[in-house]
Scaffold this active site. Structure first.
Site, short mmCIF file in Angstrom:
data_model
loop_
_atom_site.label_atom_id
_atom_site.label_comp_id
_atom_site.label_asym_id
_atom_site.label_seq_id
_atom_site.Cartn_x
_atom_site.Cartn_y
_atom_site.Cartn_z
N ARG A 217 0.86 -1.18 0.00
CA ARG A 217 0.00 0.00 0.00
C ARG A 217 0.90 1.23 0.00
O ARG A 217 2.11 1.11 0.18
CB ARG A 217 -0.96 0.00 1.20
CG ARG A 217 -0.26 0.03 2.54
CD ARG A 217 -1.26 0.04 3.71
NE ARG A 217 -0.54 -0.11 4.98
CZ ARG A 217 -1.12 -0.21 6.16
NH1 ARG A 217 -2.44 -0.21 6.28
NH2 ARG A 217 -0.40 -0.34 7.26
N TRP B 150 3.30 -6.45 13.32
CA TRP B 150 4.43 -5.87 12.59
C TRP B 150 5.66 -5.64 13.46
O TRP B 150 6.61 -5.05 13.02
CB TRP B 150 4.01 -4.57 11.91
CG TRP B 150 3.13 -3.68 12.73
CD1 TRP B 150 1.76 -3.64 12.70
CD2 TRP B 150 3.53 -2.72 13.73
NE1 TRP B 150 1.28 -2.72 13.62
CE2 TRP B 150 2.34 -2.15 14.25
CE3 TRP B 150 4.75 -2.30 14.24
CZ2 TRP B 150 2.35 -1.17 15.25
CZ3 TRP B 150 4.76 -1.32 15.23
CH2 TRP B 150 3.57 -0.78 15.72
N ASN C 20 -5.17 7.42 4.80
CA ASN C 20 -4.86 6.68 6.03
C ASN C 20 -3.41 6.91 6.39
O ASN C 20 -2.51 6.64 5.60
CB ASN C 20 -5.09 5.18 5.84
CG ASN C 20 -5.00 4.43 7.14
OD1 ASN C 20 -5.84 4.63 8.04
ND2 ASN C 20 -3.99 3.60 7.29
N GLU C 21 -3.20 7.43 7.59
CA GLU C 21 -1.84 7.61 8.12
C GLU C 21 -0.87 8.15 7.06
O GLU C 21 0.07 7.46 6.66
CB GLU C 21 -1.31 6.30 8.70
CG GLU C 21 -2.01 5.90 9.99
CD GLU C 21 -1.37 4.69 10.66
OE1 GLU C 21 -0.63 3.95 9.99
OE2 GLU C 21 -1.63 4.49 11.85
N GLU D 233 -1.80 -8.60 7.21
CA GLU D 233 -2.12 -8.30 8.61
C GLU D 233 -3.00 -9.36 9.26
O GLU D 233 -3.70 -9.08 10.23
CB GLU D 233 -2.75 -6.92 8.70
CG GLU D 233 -1.78 -5.85 8.20
CD GLU D 233 -2.20 -4.43 8.50
OE1 GLU D 233 -1.37 -3.67 9.00
OE2 GLU D 233 -3.36 -4.11 8.22
N LYS D 234 -2.96 -10.59 8.72
CA LYS D 234 -3.89 -11.60 9.24
C LYS D 234 -3.59 -11.99 10.68
O LYS D 234 -4.47 -12.48 11.38
CB LYS D 234 -3.95 -12.82 8.34
CG LYS D 234 -2.64 -13.50 8.08
CD LYS D 234 -2.85 -14.65 7.10
CE LYS D 234 -1.53 -15.21 6.60
NZ LYS D 234 -0.77 -14.22 5.78
N GLU E 258 -7.39 4.38 15.98
CA GLU E 258 -6.97 2.97 15.94
C GLU E 258 -6.14 2.66 17.16
O GLU E 258 -5.29 3.45 17.56
CB GLU E 258 -6.03 2.71 14.75
CG GLU E 258 -6.62 2.76 13.39
CD GLU E 258 -5.54 2.46 12.33
OE1 GLU E 258 -4.51 1.87 12.66
OE2 GLU E 258 -5.75 2.87 11.18
N HIS F 150 -2.85 -9.84 12.98
CA HIS F 150 -3.15 -8.68 13.82
C HIS F 150 -4.46 -8.95 14.56
O HIS F 150 -5.42 -9.41 13.96
CB HIS F 150 -3.29 -7.45 12.93
CG HIS F 150 -3.20 -6.14 13.66
ND1 HIS F 150 -4.17 -5.70 14.52
CD2 HIS F 150 -2.26 -5.18 13.64
CE1 HIS F 150 -3.82 -4.51 15.00
NE2 HIS F 150 -2.65 -4.17 14.47
C1 GAL Z 1 -1.91 1.25 11.21
C2 GAL Z 1 -2.69 1.31 9.92
C3 GAL Z 1 -3.72 0.20 9.83
C4 GAL Z 1 -3.09 -1.12 10.21
C5 GAL Z 1 -2.52 -0.99 11.60
C6 GAL Z 1 -1.89 -2.26 12.11
O1 GAL Z 1 -0.70 1.91 11.11
O2 GAL Z 1 -3.35 2.54 9.79
O3 GAL Z 1 -4.23 0.14 8.52
O4 GAL Z 1 -2.09 -1.42 9.29
O5 GAL Z 1 -1.50 -0.02 11.58
O6 GAL Z 1 -1.35 -2.09 13.40
#
Ligand code: GAL
Length: 674
Positions: A112, A316, A150-151, A356-357, A308, A359
């Site tokens: 992304r 990550w 986003n961010e 991100e599965k 979030e 997460h």
């Molecule tokens: C943020 C992001 C999300 C997701 C999340 C995972 O930085 O905006 O889309 O990736 O981290 O922790």
């Protein structure tokens, strides 16, 4: 202007990515949202490829159905523009839009955020999808907030391609008008870097050695501005179509140093941020509190939104540590305690596939027969009880100066010590204040300081003359200032204030340093009290990282180095200035000593520290417009705690949160068993 969301209570929900699931799952999602008390979801954040499957061809049918489904269930929508994820067709058609790193690598797609912030093709495509979305959903009763992108700057904060370099030159022309002004500002006489025209200037690509520091600093400013320009373009399109609904984008306050959020905060209707715990840090609650305080400060003290965080582990980090029972609620309510009017997660339902599965999410892979889901439902209920707290504010007598420009400049190459670290010093001071139970705001160095009693400036390396004057005038009129080393050193071009350090603040601090004497890695010095010692509690301690060949010029020494390169030289000084007082901490004292120094400065400032709060227990107040005071007490420890309460001893069982409201004095949230 901070705007309120059209919601009944505190916001609760998360990123909702229904396109990852077959349609029958959506109905189940909405039923579960109701069960959990979810009232807001962020929708469509990465949906560009689904909304515009081919250039100029739009498919909103599925999104219409999701929005209606949510609306019929009373779940409001924070509708995103999907521009953080340009589709593959866009990448294929525009290979030159891919970002380039400082060392010349071209980044690919399939993840992304593959776009150059200065690309006109990207800006045009982003504007087109934003226009379509805004036209379609403007005025929709479900949409209570717009979530742009986003961010920004999360993965690609700076691009070094040719077009970025050209845009940088345009930005420089605006800033300096003449190339001579640029040469002066950048000090290009050094190493023969003089430019004859703006056309000769490049982005600060990887070079044989350190690139001109002022050039690098300007490139950071330019890069933050380039992304802000993209944000504003989308925002203005939405505002024209839907003027009454607030617009925001999610910051990463306290997590990233890529954007100057003071400038960004002026452009959003509601400040929103994301926060994730660092697995390596045992005292995570302190970093969380810092991020929340910084976010509230960006919002000018107004309520803000936690856009979030995670219900449990992220995916990550090197080791993705799961949250233990009760931790999600403590984290969430700690953000609320520090001014959040809503708590959201990434994400609603854990993905089966994709990067991100692993997460965590509100609905985990294991489904709803899980501790995590039960805690999600409990938290929703708890937040509903706390609805009356909405709109109340946190106030602070103490502020810490925070400036992204200082961070960018301070961390460039070739500094006096590799241990100079913007965040390290801020964290050291913030932690002492957090443990002392003192709530702090963060301020820009040019901000009006009138409402504060103590201002702490641990890392204000860049000090423009006007900022020094701001602090000087405030101390003169009675403020108490405490600064740390490598503060007041350079101007906005990273050029040194001459005549002895810390140049811009020498007169206020009443000291003059001839030479920095940084310590070797792991080296410590012994700190001794001086005859004029007035830090009663500071037993001789130790100092590390830094020392200075410092002379007094009006100040008195509070502590001095007993050994090491600065032996006999003051390490901590205090200077009455006008009606105020200025402290200088010219080293990195151990925690106990720093605590004593801070407490002495707090006493000078007339700030009382709350007594009787056990270490690891957090106590924060929010004040309602109606005079009601909310007190949120969070026990982060594994032992039950008792502390002085408004009606006698207040017990807070291990790992739980209590919320008390005054007028009438009643407990509105009984201790939970989380
Ligand atoms: C943020 C992001 C999300 C997701 C999340 C995972 O930085 O905006 O889309 O990736 O981290 O922790």
């Amino acid at each position: 202007m901070a705007q309120r969301l059209r919601l009944d209570g505190l916001a609760y929900g998360g990123d909702y990515n229904p396109e990852q699931w077959p349609e029958p799952v959506w109905a189940e999602d909405v039923a579960l949202m109701r069960e959990a008390g979810v009232n807001l979801v962020s929708l469509g954040i990465f949906s560009w490829a689904r909304l515009e499957p081919r250039p100029g061809e739009f498919d909103f049918g599925w999104l219409d159905r999701v929005v209606e489904l949510l609306h019929s269930a009373g779940v409001a929508v924070d509708l995103a523009t999907p521009t953080a994820a340009p589709p593959a067709w866009f990448q294929k058609a525009n290979p030159h839009v891919r970002p380039v790193t400082a060392d010349g690598r071209v980044l690919g797609y399939g993840a992304r955020q593959t776009y150059c912030p200065s690309s006109p093709e990207y800006a045009e495509a982003a504007a087109r999808i934003t226009r379509e979305l805004a036209a379609r959903y403007a005025g929709h009763p479900a949409v209570v907030l717009w979530h742009v992108h986003n961010e920004y700057g999360c993965h690609v904060a700076r691009c070094y391609c040719e077009r970025s370099a050209a845009a940088f030159r345009d930005w420089l022309r605006d800033r300096y008008t003449t190339v001579d002004a640029l040469n002066d500002a950048w000090g290009t006489s050094f190493w023969g870097q003089r430019y004859d025209s703006f056309d000769e200037v490049d982005a600060p690509r990887q070079a044989p050695t350190a690139v001109n520091p002022a050039q690098q600093l300007d490139f950071r400013r330019f890069s933050s501005d380039a992304l802000l320009t993209l944000y504003k373009a989308e925002r203005d399109i939405i505002r024209a179509a839907d003027p009454d609904v607030p617009i925001t984008t999610n910051f990463m306050a306290g997590l990233t140093d890529n954007l100057d959020y003071w400038a960004w905060a002026r452009e959003v209707d509601l400040v929103a941020t994301d926060h994730y715990l660092s697995a390596e840090r045992p005292d995570n609650q302190i970093g969380l509190a810092l991020s929340a305080d910084l976010t509230r400060s960006l919002a000018g003290g107004a309520p803000w939104l936690l856009m979030e965080h995670s219900t449990s582990a992220v995916n990550w980090q090197q080791r993705n540590i799961a949250k233990r029972p009760g931790e999600m609620a403590r984290n969430s309510l700690a953000h609320v305690a520090r001014g959040a009017d809503g708590v959201m997660f990434f994400q609603w339902r854990a993905s089966r596939a994709g990067a991100e599965k692993y997460h965590s999410a509100m609905v985990p892979h294991a489904g709803t027969d899980t501790r995590l889901w039960r805690e999600v439902v409990d938290l929703g209920a708890r937040l509903r009880e706390l609805a009356p707290l909405r709109g109340s504010r946190v106030t602070a007598d103490v502020a810490i100066v925070w400036d992204w420009e200082s961070r960018w400049a301070l961390e460039l190459e070739y500094r006096p010590s590799a241990e100079l670290d913007f965040r390290e010093r801020i964290d050291a001071y913030y932690e002492r204040l957090w443990r002392a139970g003192v709530t702090v705001d963060f301020v820009h160095p040019g901000a009006d300081l009138g409402g504060y009693r103590l201002v702490v400036a641990p890392s204000m390396y860049v000090t423009r003359a006007a900022w020094a004057e701001n602090l000087r005038a405030w101390v003169r009129s009675g403020g108490t200032l405490l600064t740390s080393y490598f503060t007041g050193i350079v101007d906005e071009n990273d050029a040194v204030h001459l005549g002895g350090y810390p140049g811009a603040l020498r007169d206020v601090l009443g000291v003059r340093t001839e030479e920095f004497l940084p310590l070797r890695r792991g080296e410590t010095t012994t700190l001794a009290a001086t005859a004029r010692m007035d830090v009663a509690a500071a037993a001789p301690g130790t100092a590390s990282r830094w020392a200075e060949d410092l002379s007094l010029d009006g100040a008195s020494a509070v502590l001095q180095h007993a050994d090491g390169p600065a032996s006999g030289r003051p390490a901590v000084t205090r200077h009455p200035f006008g009606s105020g007082t200025a402290w200088y901490v010219a080293t990195a004292p151990d925690a106990g000593t720093l605590d004593a120094v801070l407490r002495a400065a707090l006493a000078d400032a007339g700030v009382r520290t709350p007594g009787g709060v056990p270490d690891g227990v957090e106590r924060v107040r929010r004040h309602g417009a109606d005079g009601r005071v909310w007190e949120i007490v969070i026990n982060h420890t594994r032992s039950d705690a008792t502390l002085p309460g408004p009606e006698g001893p207040l017990s807070v069982p291990a790992g739980t949160v209590r919320v008390l409201a005054s007028e009438p004095l009643e407990s509105v949230g009984s201790p939970t068993d989380h």
